[in-house]
Design a protein around this motif. Structure first.
Motif, PDB file in Angstrom:
ATOM      1  N   CYS A  17     -33.289  25.237 -28.318  1.00  0.00           N
ATOM      2  CA  CYS A  17     -31.592  25.811 -28.808  1.00  0.00           C
ATOM      3  C   CYS A  17     -31.576  26.544 -28.045  1.00  0.00           C
ATOM      4  O   CYS A  17     -29.744  26.358 -27.653  1.00  0.00           O
ATOM      5  CB  CYS A  17     -32.242  27.077 -29.864  1.00  0.00           C
ATOM      6  N   GLU A  18     -31.487  27.131 -27.072  1.00  0.00           N
ATOM      7  CA  GLU A  18     -30.512  28.052 -25.985  1.00  0.00           C
ATOM      8  C   GLU A  18     -29.796  27.369 -25.178  1.00  0.00           C
ATOM      9  O   GLU A  18     -28.861  27.278 -24.674  1.00  0.00           O
ATOM     10  CB  GLU A  18     -31.256  29.427 -25.412  1.00  0.00           C
ATOM     11  N   ARG A  19     -30.294  25.887 -25.146  1.00  0.00           N
ATOM     12  CA  ARG A  19     -30.090  24.716 -24.366  1.00  0.00           C
ATOM     13  C   ARG A  19     -28.166  24.481 -24.955  1.00  0.00           C
ATOM     14  O   ARG A  19     -27.702  23.947 -24.283  1.00  0.00           O
ATOM     15  CB  ARG A  19     -30.824  23.781 -23.837  1.00  0.00           C
ATOM     16  N   VAL A  20     -28.900  23.899 -26.160  1.00  0.00           N
ATOM     17  CA  VAL A  20     -27.841  23.642 -27.134  1.00  0.00           C
ATOM     18  C   VAL A  20     -26.292  24.627 -27.212  1.00  0.00           C
ATOM     19  O   VAL A  20     -25.373  24.405 -26.990  1.00  0.00           O
ATOM     20  CB  VAL A  20     -28.272  23.285 -28.520  1.00  0.00           C
ATOM     21  N   VAL A  21     -26.588  26.064 -27.372  1.00  0.00           N
ATOM     22  CA  VAL A  21     -26.031  26.975 -27.282  1.00  0.00           C
ATOM     23  C   VAL A  21     -25.076  26.603 -26.041  1.00  0.00           C
ATOM     24  O   VAL A  21     -23.634  26.947 -26.005  1.00  0.00           O
ATOM     25  CB  VAL A  21     -26.520  28.414 -27.883  1.00  0.00           C
ATOM     26  N   LEU A  24     -23.058  24.183 -26.054  1.00  0.00           N
ATOM     27  CA  LEU A  24     -21.907  24.542 -26.913  1.00  0.00           C
ATOM     28  C   LEU A  24     -20.247  25.382 -26.328  1.00  0.00           C
ATOM     29  O   LEU A  24     -19.395  25.048 -26.553  1.00  0.00           O
ATOM     30  CB  LEU A  24     -22.230  24.770 -28.233  1.00  0.00           C
ATOM     31  N   ASP A  25     -21.044  25.945 -25.397  1.00  0.00           N
ATOM     32  CA  ASP A  25     -20.151  27.250 -24.994  1.00  0.00           C
ATOM     33  C   ASP A  25     -19.352  26.731 -23.631  1.00  0.00           C
ATOM     34  O   ASP A  25     -17.944  27.139 -23.607  1.00  0.00           O
ATOM     35  CB  ASP A  25     -21.321  28.221 -24.605  1.00  0.00           C
ATOM     36  N   ARG A  26     -20.433  26.052 -23.011  1.00  0.00           N
ATOM     37  CA  ARG A  26     -19.863  25.072 -22.181  1.00  0.00           C
ATOM     38  C   ARG A  26     -18.699  24.551 -22.883  1.00  0.00           C
ATOM     39  O   ARG A  26     -17.371  24.734 -21.877  1.00  0.00           O
ATOM     40  CB  ARG A  26     -20.572  24.587 -21.162  1.00  0.00           C
ATOM     41  N   GLU A  69     -33.180  17.803 -32.581  1.00  0.00           N
ATOM     42  CA  GLU A  69     -34.196  17.490 -30.627  1.00  0.00           C
ATOM     43  C   GLU A  69     -32.623  17.671 -29.902  1.00  0.00           C
ATOM     44  O   GLU A  69     -31.703  17.000 -30.447  1.00  0.00           O
ATOM     45  CB  GLU A  69     -33.998  16.225 -31.117  1.00  0.00           C
ATOM     46  N   SER A  70     -32.879  18.593 -29.136  1.00  0.00           N
ATOM     47  CA  SER A  70     -31.886  19.200 -28.472  1.00  0.00           C
ATOM     48  C   SER A  70     -31.655  18.568 -27.422  1.00  0.00           C
ATOM     49  O   SER A  70     -30.387  18.825 -27.219  1.00  0.00           O
ATOM     50  CB  SER A  70     -32.233  20.720 -27.618  1.00  0.00           C
ATOM     51  N   GLU A  75     -26.593  15.733 -25.192  1.00  0.00           N
ATOM     52  CA  GLU A  75     -26.122  14.137 -25.021  1.00  0.00           C
ATOM     53  C   GLU A  75     -24.717  13.957 -25.661  1.00  0.00           C
ATOM     54  O   GLU A  75     -23.368  13.088 -25.766  1.00  0.00           O
ATOM     55  CB  GLU A  75     -27.005  13.371 -24.786  1.00  0.00           C
ATOM     56  N   TYR A  76     -25.309  14.402 -27.060  1.00  0.00           N
ATOM     57  CA  TYR A  76     -23.625  13.974 -27.772  1.00  0.00           C
ATOM     58  C   TYR A  76     -23.159  14.789 -28.367  1.00  0.00           C
ATOM     59  O   TYR A  76     -21.888  13.797 -28.201  1.00  0.00           O
ATOM     60  CB  TYR A  76     -25.004  14.238 -29.773  1.00  0.00           C
ATOM     61  N   LEU A  77     -23.293  16.197 -27.904  1.00  0.00           N
ATOM     62  CA  LEU A  77     -21.982  17.116 -27.423  1.00  0.00           C
ATOM     63  C   LEU A  77     -21.828  16.120 -26.735  1.00  0.00           C
ATOM     64  O   LEU A  77     -19.839  16.601 -26.538  1.00  0.00           O
ATOM     65  CB  LEU A  77     -22.450  18.601 -27.716  1.00  0.00           C
ATOM     66  N   GLU A  78     -21.726  16.180 -25.125  1.00  0.00           N
ATOM     67  CA  GLU A  78     -20.751  15.848 -24.102  1.00  0.00           C
ATOM     68  C   GLU A  78     -20.324  14.846 -24.250  1.00  0.00           C
ATOM     69  O   GLU A  78     -19.386  14.456 -23.889  1.00  0.00           O
ATOM     70  CB  GLU A  78     -22.029  16.022 -22.977  1.00  0.00           C
TER      71      GLU A  78
END
Length: 90
Positions: A17-21, A24-26, A69-70, A75-78
């Motif tokens: 979860c932190e990886r996704v956070v 998102l923050d970046r 799935e993180s 990958e989707y967000l980027e």
């Protein structure tokens, strides 16, 4: 102020979860965190939105995408927002 279009379903102190956070923050994306039950079998809210009880999971109302799935989420967000942010800052 409008509600963030991205909702992140997550667990406290979950490294995935932190990886996704961090992503998102970046990318400077607004999002809402929804903390879910630690007990896998109690995560019915996540199952309702994503079809699975695993976290992290996101719902992006901008694009209609729901996924878990993180690695897939990052990958989707980027792929969806990294270029958009670069263009906005140009």
């Amino acid at each position: 102020m409008t509600d963030p279009q991205i909702t992140l379903y997550r667990l406290q102190a979950c490294p995935y979860c932190e990886r996704v956070v961090r992503t998102l923050d970046r990318l400077d994306l607004e999002y809402r965190s929804r903390y879910v039950e630690p007990m896998h079998s109690d995560r019915n809210v996540v199952k309702r939105v994503s079809g699975a009880r695993s976290v992290p999971a996101i719902v992006d109302r901008n694009t209609g995408v729901t996924m878990s799935e993180s690695a897939n989420i990052v990958e989707y967000l980027e792929g969806t927002y990294e270029d958009a942010g670069a263009e906005a800052g140009a």
